[in-house]
Structures are given as C-alpha cells and as structure tokens.
Design an enzyme around this catalytic site. Sequence first.
Site, PDB file in Angstrom:
ATOM      1  N   GLY A 193       7.088   3.201  -0.616  1.00 41.28           N
ATOM      2  CA  GLY A 193       6.241   2.196  -1.248  1.00 41.28           C
ATOM      3  C   GLY A 193       6.615   1.948  -2.689  1.00 41.28           C
ATOM      4  O   GLY A 193       6.686   0.787  -3.141  1.00 41.28           O
ATOM      5  N   SER A 221       7.896   3.979  12.216  1.00 44.94           N
ATOM      6  CA  SER A 221       8.860   5.067  12.123  1.00 44.94           C
ATOM      7  C   SER A 221       9.737   5.026  13.372  1.00 44.94           C
ATOM      8  O   SER A 221       9.396   4.369  14.364  1.00 44.94           O
ATOM      9  CB  SER A 221       8.130   6.404  12.047  1.00 44.94           C
ATOM     10  OG  SER A 221       8.999   7.498  12.261  1.00 44.94           O
ATOM     11  N   THR A 251       0.845  -1.193   0.000  1.00 41.45           N
ATOM     12  CA  THR A 251       0.000   0.000   0.000  1.00 41.45           C
ATOM     13  C   THR A 251       0.885   1.249   0.000  1.00 41.45           C
ATOM     14  O   THR A 251       2.054   1.200   0.366  1.00 41.45           O
ATOM     15  CB  THR A 251      -0.945   0.036   1.212  1.00 41.45           C
ATOM     16  OG1 THR A 251      -0.176   0.231   2.420  1.00 41.45           O
ATOM     17  CG2 THR A 251      -1.733  -1.262   1.322  1.00 41.45           C
ATOM     18  N   GLY A 252       0.308   2.360  -0.445  1.00 42.84           N
ATOM     19  CA  GLY A 252       1.104   3.577  -0.572  1.00 42.84           C
ATOM     20  C   GLY A 252       2.216   3.411  -1.582  1.00 42.84           C
ATOM     21  O   GLY A 252       3.328   3.921  -1.417  1.00 42.84           O
ATOM     22  N   SER A 255       4.553   6.371  -4.520  1.00 50.55           N
ATOM     23  CA  SER A 255       5.674   7.285  -4.316  1.00 50.55           C
ATOM     24  C   SER A 255       6.501   6.811  -3.123  1.00 50.55           C
ATOM     25  O   SER A 255       6.106   5.901  -2.386  1.00 50.55           O
ATOM     26  CB  SER A 255       5.181   8.719  -4.071  1.00 50.55           C
ATOM     27  OG  SER A 255       4.480   8.810  -2.841  1.00 50.55           O
ATOM     28  N   TYR A 268       1.426  12.794  13.779  1.00 49.42           N
ATOM     29  CA  TYR A 268       2.141  11.739  13.063  1.00 49.42           C
ATOM     30  C   TYR A 268       2.840  10.820  14.066  1.00 49.42           C
ATOM     31  O   TYR A 268       2.761   9.595  13.971  1.00 49.42           O
ATOM     32  CB  TYR A 268       3.158  12.358  12.106  1.00 49.42           C
ATOM     33  CG  TYR A 268       4.026  11.355  11.388  1.00 49.42           C
ATOM     34  CD1 TYR A 268       3.531  10.651  10.287  1.00 49.42           C
ATOM     35  CD2 TYR A 268       5.331  11.106  11.794  1.00 49.42           C
ATOM     36  CE1 TYR A 268       4.323   9.722   9.617  1.00 49.42           C
ATOM     37  CE2 TYR A 268       6.133  10.189  11.133  1.00 49.42           C
ATOM     38  CZ  TYR A 268       5.616   9.499  10.050  1.00 49.42           C
ATOM     39  OH  TYR A 268       6.403   8.576   9.389  1.00 49.42           O
TER      40      TYR A 268
END
Length: 313
Positions: free
Chosen positions: A23, A146, A16-17, A20, A159
């Site tokens: 991904g 992350s 997914t993603g 760009s 985020y």
Amino acid sequence: MRIQLKPIAEQVIVITGASSGIGLATAMLAAHQGARVVMAARSQETLTHIADQIVKNGGSALAVTADVARREDVDRIARMTLDRYGHVDTWINNAGLSIFGRLDEVPEEASQRLFQVNFWGVVHGSLAAVPLLKANQGGALINVGSEVSDASVPLQGMYSASKHAVKGFTDALRIELEADEAPISVTLIQPTAVDTPFPEHAANYMSQAPKLPTPMIEAEKVASAILDAATDPKREVRVGAMSVINTAMFKLLPGLADRAAKKQMGRQQRNAPAISRDGTLYRPGESGDIKGFGNSNAADPDDAMKQNTRPPV
C-alpha cells in the site's frame, strides 16, 4: 463495453493499508506520477508523516485514519475524499494481514478478526467505492488478493481462506456491474510472496518467528501492476513468476500442488523465538516500512521514509 480510464497524473486514487508494504509503495509511486492520493490505514502518525512528505515534495496527499473492518470508517474515507477532491477515479482495497499457525491452534477470535479486515474490509471498500465511481462516470476498483486466492498455503490457512473469499466476492461484483453496464473496471491483483513487513505484522501462534518463503518480489513490482490496472482495465493480474506457477499447479495438478505446499511449512519459520503473539491484528503498526525483516525495520518514521519510501522509478 469498453472502459476508458484516465492517466495516473489525472487521477484521484484511494488506497487502504497505505502505511506500509504494498500500500505504501503504491501510494508513493502514484504520488510520484502526479496522482492525488488518499492514504487510509490505522497508523495515524505514520500516515500523517508520509502525507506531509508527499506534499513537501510537491505532490498532493490526504491521510485518513481508518480501520477497514468498520464500515463507518470506510464511509468516512469516502466522505473525506469527496470533501477534499470532489471525486474518485481509482479505489484500491489493499489492507490486509495474516496469522501464522496451525488451524487447530489459532483462536477463533483471531481468525474472525482476520476475516473482518481481509474480507469484510474489501467488501466495505468496494461497496463504498462503487457509488463514487458511478457518479464519476466510471473508474477502477482494484482488490488486492494473493496467489493463495487460487492456491493455498499451510500455517496461513485463514489467510488463504480470506483471499479465496476476496476472489469470489470480486468476481461476483464484476459480473453484476457488467450486467448493469457500469463503466467500472474491477481487477483482482494476485501477488506471490512480497518483501514487506507482512511477517512482522502478522499474528503468530508458532513457537518460532514467522517468515515468507523465498523467492520474494519487491513491493514496487506489485505497485506498478496495480497502477497499470488503474489505467488499463484488466480482470486479474498475477504478479511474480511463482504466482503464475502456483495457481496453475493448484488448478491442473492439485495433488502435486498439495505435496509441494506441505514443504512450505518449515520454510515459513525463522530460526528465532516468537516475539509478538498478536502482531498488528488489533493494533496499528507505525513502522512505515515498505521492505521486510533484514532490509529495513526502522522504528522511527523519518528513518523509514529515508530507507523505504523513495519514489520508485
């Protein structure tokens, strides 16, 4: 229980993603190594073009337009994958975005949208993937978190919160699958700052344009770590030296880590006026870029393919 995973060349991999950044780099590297790739994102034009290029180069790819915030869209990814390839070996939940701005200045609607994509997108993808991986007698589920799954950063507070939530969900799911003795490897990938269009795609409630602090690593390095976890089971993988340092500091020296993080506020603002308020929060981005500002921001997908999507070696 020892989990056996297939070589990349024998796998069907959902990402997914995939239009760009990390991904896209992962999809290109997987296709280059012989995998059959299912690329999902909101960016229909870009995805279709990239999938066509992979096929022209002798690979196998399927483009699926989907918003991971919608469970029905993620279920469609699963159905289309089964219709085309019959099974799934690795499912990578990578889709995500950010918001730059002080927590008290970001609209609640924007923060909720971020959580719908970053957290619920991972939940939707994981819950869609697990039955397929069980039916395939095992496989790998890889969630992209992350370094701020353990640490935190100012001006990207929501985020950071969403990536903490991704880690908590991923850890709990891993334990439940282990209790069931399901032959599924569950991995959390924790990159440091990566040179992608992340700041350009982010929503921005600052007066200046956003940027990521240096040093940054290349998306291809994260892609390699992801595909390594797709063949060799791992619990979590920190990618980049700063990910290792920052997560250790927040665990061992939290006060010092807070003071160091405070210095990142100025380093996340570029000396240029803010342009787009919402970024790709509510609309797809069609740039097809792997690299971020200052490297390539090609508006045309053909230019982006030439500059940014060469198969990594």
